[in-house]
Design a protein around this motif. Structure first.
Motif, PDB file in Angstrom:
ATOM      1  N   GLU A 156       0.825  -1.202   0.000  1.00  0.00           N
ATOM      2  CA  GLU A 156       0.000   0.000   0.000  1.00  0.00           C
ATOM      3  C   GLU A 156       0.865   1.260   0.000  1.00  0.00           C
ATOM      4  OE1 GLU A 156      -2.716   1.797   3.438  1.00  0.00           O
ATOM      5  OE2 GLU A 156      -3.500  -0.109   2.681  1.00  0.00           O
ATOM      6  N   LEU A 157       1.949   1.234   0.775  1.00  0.00           N
ATOM      7  CA  LEU A 157       2.797   2.411   0.915  1.00  0.00           C
ATOM      8  C   LEU A 157       3.840   2.531  -0.187  1.00  0.00           C
ATOM      9  CD1 LEU A 157       3.360   2.327   4.782  1.00  0.00           C
ATOM     10  CD2 LEU A 157       2.213   4.131   3.511  1.00  0.00           C
ATOM     11  N   LEU A 158       4.423   1.418  -0.611  1.00  0.00           N
ATOM     12  CA  LEU A 158       5.525   1.465  -1.573  1.00  0.00           C
ATOM     13  C   LEU A 158       5.124   1.092  -2.996  1.00  0.00           C
ATOM     14  CD1 LEU A 158       8.471   0.030   0.566  1.00  0.00           C
ATOM     15  CD2 LEU A 158       7.762   2.387   0.252  1.00  0.00           C
ATOM     16  N   GLY A 159       3.939   0.530  -3.152  1.00  0.00           N
ATOM     17  CA  GLY A 159       3.459   0.219  -4.493  1.00  0.00           C
ATOM     18  C   GLY A 159       3.982  -1.076  -5.081  1.00  0.00           C
ATOM     19  N   VAL A 160       4.766  -1.822  -4.303  1.00  0.00           N
ATOM     20  CA  VAL A 160       5.276  -3.123  -4.760  1.00  0.00           C
ATOM     21  C   VAL A 160       5.169  -4.110  -3.602  1.00  0.00           C
ATOM     22  CG1 VAL A 160       6.886  -2.176  -6.456  1.00  0.00           C
ATOM     23  CG2 VAL A 160       7.656  -2.550  -4.101  1.00  0.00           C
ATOM     24  N   SER A 161       5.187  -5.387  -3.946  1.00  0.00           N
ATOM     25  CA  SER A 161       5.152  -6.404  -2.898  1.00  0.00           C
ATOM     26  C   SER A 161       6.498  -6.472  -2.191  1.00  0.00           C
ATOM     27  CB  SER A 161       4.808  -7.767  -3.494  1.00  0.00           C
ATOM     28  OG  SER A 161       5.893  -8.219  -4.303  1.00  0.00           O
ATOM     29  N   VAL A 162       6.499  -7.086  -1.021  1.00  0.00           N
ATOM     30  CA  VAL A 162       7.749  -7.242  -0.267  1.00  0.00           C
ATOM     31  C   VAL A 162       8.775  -8.006  -1.102  1.00  0.00           C
ATOM     32  CG1 VAL A 162       8.802  -8.185   1.819  1.00  0.00           C
ATOM     33  CG2 VAL A 162       6.496  -7.216   1.925  1.00  0.00           C
ATOM     34  N   GLN A 163       8.348  -9.110  -1.728  1.00  0.00           N
ATOM     35  CA  GLN A 163       9.273  -9.934  -2.504  1.00  0.00           C
ATOM     36  C   GLN A 163       9.820  -9.161  -3.704  1.00  0.00           C
ATOM     37  OE1 GLN A 163      10.355 -12.715  -1.340  1.00  0.00           O
ATOM     38  NE2 GLN A 163      11.766 -13.043  -3.057  1.00  0.00           N
ATOM     39  N   SER A 164       8.980  -8.392  -4.362  1.00  0.00           N
ATOM     40  CA  SER A 164       9.447  -7.604  -5.512  1.00  0.00           C
ATOM     41  C   SER A 164      10.486  -6.580  -5.075  1.00  0.00           C
ATOM     42  CB  SER A 164       8.273  -6.894  -6.185  1.00  0.00           C
ATOM     43  OG  SER A 164       7.438  -7.829  -6.839  1.00  0.00           O
ATOM     44  N   HIS A 165      10.267  -5.995  -3.909  1.00  0.00           N
ATOM     45  CA  HIS A 165      11.232  -5.021  -3.395  1.00  0.00           C
ATOM     46  C   HIS A 165      12.575  -5.692  -3.096  1.00  0.00           C
ATOM     47  CE1 HIS A 165      12.747  -1.457  -1.384  1.00  0.00           C
ATOM     48  NE2 HIS A 165      13.034  -2.184  -0.310  1.00  0.00           N
ATOM     49  N   ILE A 166      12.522  -6.866  -2.486  1.00  0.00           N
ATOM     50  CA  ILE A 166      13.762  -7.598  -2.170  1.00  0.00           C
ATOM     51  C   ILE A 166      14.551  -7.864  -3.446  1.00  0.00           C
ATOM     52  CG2 ILE A 166      14.686  -9.793  -1.313  1.00  0.00           C
ATOM     53  CD1 ILE A 166      12.244  -9.848   0.635  1.00  0.00           C
ATOM     54  N   ILE A 167      13.872  -8.383  -4.456  1.00  0.00           N
ATOM     55  CA  ILE A 167      14.539  -8.695  -5.727  1.00  0.00           C
ATOM     56  C   ILE A 167      15.049  -7.426  -6.398  1.00  0.00           C
ATOM     57  CG2 ILE A 167      14.229  -9.665  -8.040  1.00  0.00           C
ATOM     58  CD1 ILE A 167      12.069 -11.515  -6.788  1.00  0.00           C
ATOM     59  N   SER A 168      14.223  -6.394  -6.396  1.00  0.00           N
ATOM     60  CA  SER A 168      14.599  -5.139  -7.043  1.00  0.00           C
ATOM     61  C   SER A 168      15.854  -4.551  -6.418  1.00  0.00           C
ATOM     62  CB  SER A 168      13.438  -4.145  -6.921  1.00  0.00           C
ATOM     63  OG  SER A 168      13.778  -2.925  -7.517  1.00  0.00           O
ATOM     64  N   MET A 169      15.955  -4.624  -5.087  1.00  0.00           N
ATOM     65  CA  MET A 169      17.149  -4.096  -4.423  1.00  0.00           C
ATOM     66  C   MET A 169      18.386  -4.923  -4.753  1.00  0.00           C
ATOM     67  SD  MET A 169      16.196  -1.340  -2.999  1.00  0.00           S
ATOM     68  CE  MET A 169      15.152  -1.207  -4.462  1.00  0.00           C
ATOM     69  N   ARG A 170      18.216  -6.231  -4.899  1.00  0.00           N
ATOM     70  CA  ARG A 170      19.357  -7.073  -5.288  1.00  0.00           C
ATOM     71  C   ARG A 170      19.821  -6.742  -6.694  1.00  0.00           C
ATOM     72  NH1 ARG A 170      16.866 -12.728  -3.076  1.00  0.00           N
ATOM     73  NH2 ARG A 170      17.407 -12.458  -0.874  1.00  0.00           N
ATOM     74  N   ILE A 171      18.872  -6.582  -7.604  1.00  0.00           N
ATOM     75  CA  ILE A 171      19.223  -6.294  -8.994  1.00  0.00           C
ATOM     76  C   ILE A 171      19.844  -4.905  -9.109  1.00  0.00           C
ATOM     77  CG2 ILE A 171      18.345  -6.053 -11.338  1.00  0.00           C
ATOM     78  CD1 ILE A 171      18.405  -8.960 -10.164  1.00  0.00           C
ATOM     79  N   GLU A 172      19.316  -3.956  -8.358  1.00  0.00           N
ATOM     80  CA  GLU A 172      19.884  -2.599  -8.364  1.00  0.00           C
ATOM     81  C   GLU A 172      21.334  -2.631  -7.904  1.00  0.00           C
ATOM     82  OE1 GLU A 172      19.127   0.996  -5.403  1.00  0.00           O
ATOM     83  OE2 GLU A 172      17.455   0.827  -6.834  1.00  0.00           O
TER      84      GLU A 172
END
Length: 261
Positions: free
Chosen positions: A201-217
């Protein structure tokens, strides 16, 4: 009082921290109140009547009486009031002034400033008047801030937002750790389901998507700027399967790791 310099505060000799006697009561003989009076309750129980309105008082009760106010007070002799009062005047009329009454929930800073003001002036310390004016201005700013404090519901909402953003930032700072939604929820002090709902709700992405996105970044940065090869980057970020890493990398960036490097 934000618009006024500290030199606008005129310090008066009426100030103290006192323990009220069992038979104590207060009724201003001069009417109206001739100056400003900052009145703070450290402990005890009592009642202050300000311009006909009664306020039950206890630790944290704080008043700013103004010229023209009609003020009276009594207390419970079994639980006597311990209070600080500081009288002062102003050399100019402020555009913004604290409310007459508030109950302070966080009292440490105010109590520290009040105690310092009284101690400096009683000891006639070097620069006591100059510092006293600065302390008074600080106190007025603190009271104005307290007057503008958000309701408890909004505070709770802000605290929740801060906790979730801090958790998301933790993932950003440690992208190579084996994060799980359950562990992050525990870190935030929330149930996994509620945490996941509020996170999206706050970040616009799921927890898992955020975890993966931070790894890829982080992987992109390491490939471009750290001189590490694809195998080294995959290992640093917790991937045991380099092919899985490559697929996930391409899914998020549109390019393979070797193209980035």
């Amino acid at each position: 009082m934000l618009d006024m310099s500290a030199t606008s505060f005129i310090l008066l000799p009426a100030f103290a921290k006192i323990v009220c006697e069992p038979g104590w009561k207060w009724q201003v003989r001069e009417k109206p109140m001739p100056n400003y009076d900052l009145f703070y309750v450290w402990s005890g129980e009592g009642t202050v009547v300000l311009n006909g309105e009664a306020f039950p008082v206890s630790k944290g009760s704080c008043f700013l009486f103004k010229p023209g106010d009609d003020t009276r007070a009594t207390h419970n002799p079994q639980k006597p009031l311990i209070l600080t009062y500081i009288h002062f005047d102003l050399s100019e009329q402020p555009k913004l002034i604290p409310a007459s009454y508030r109950m302070l929930e966080e009292t440490f800073e105010v109590e520290h400033m009040l105690a310092r003001y009284v101690r400096l002036r009683l000891e006639h310390a070097f620069g006591a008047e100059e510092e006293g004016r600065l302390i008074l201005k600080q106190l007025m700013i603190h009271l104005l801030r307290a007057d503008r404090k958000e309701p408890r519901e909004q505070q709770a909402s802000n605290q929740l937002t801060e906790v979730i953003r801090e958790t998301a930032n933790y993932v950003r700072q440690h992208p190579g750790l084996p994060h799980r939604a359950e562990d992050l929820a525990a870190r935030a002090g929330l149930s996994p389901r509620y945490f996941s709902i509020k996170f999206k709700e706050l970040l616009g992405v799921s927890v898992q998507s955020h975890i993966i996105s931070m790894r890829i970044e982080r992987a992109q940065h390491l490939l471009q700027h750290a001189g590490m090869n694809v195998t080294e980057v995959a290992g640093a970020l917790g991937y045991r399967d380099i092919f899985f890493f490559s697929r996930q990398f391409k899914q998020y960036t549109g390019k393979s790791p070797s193209e980035i490097r």
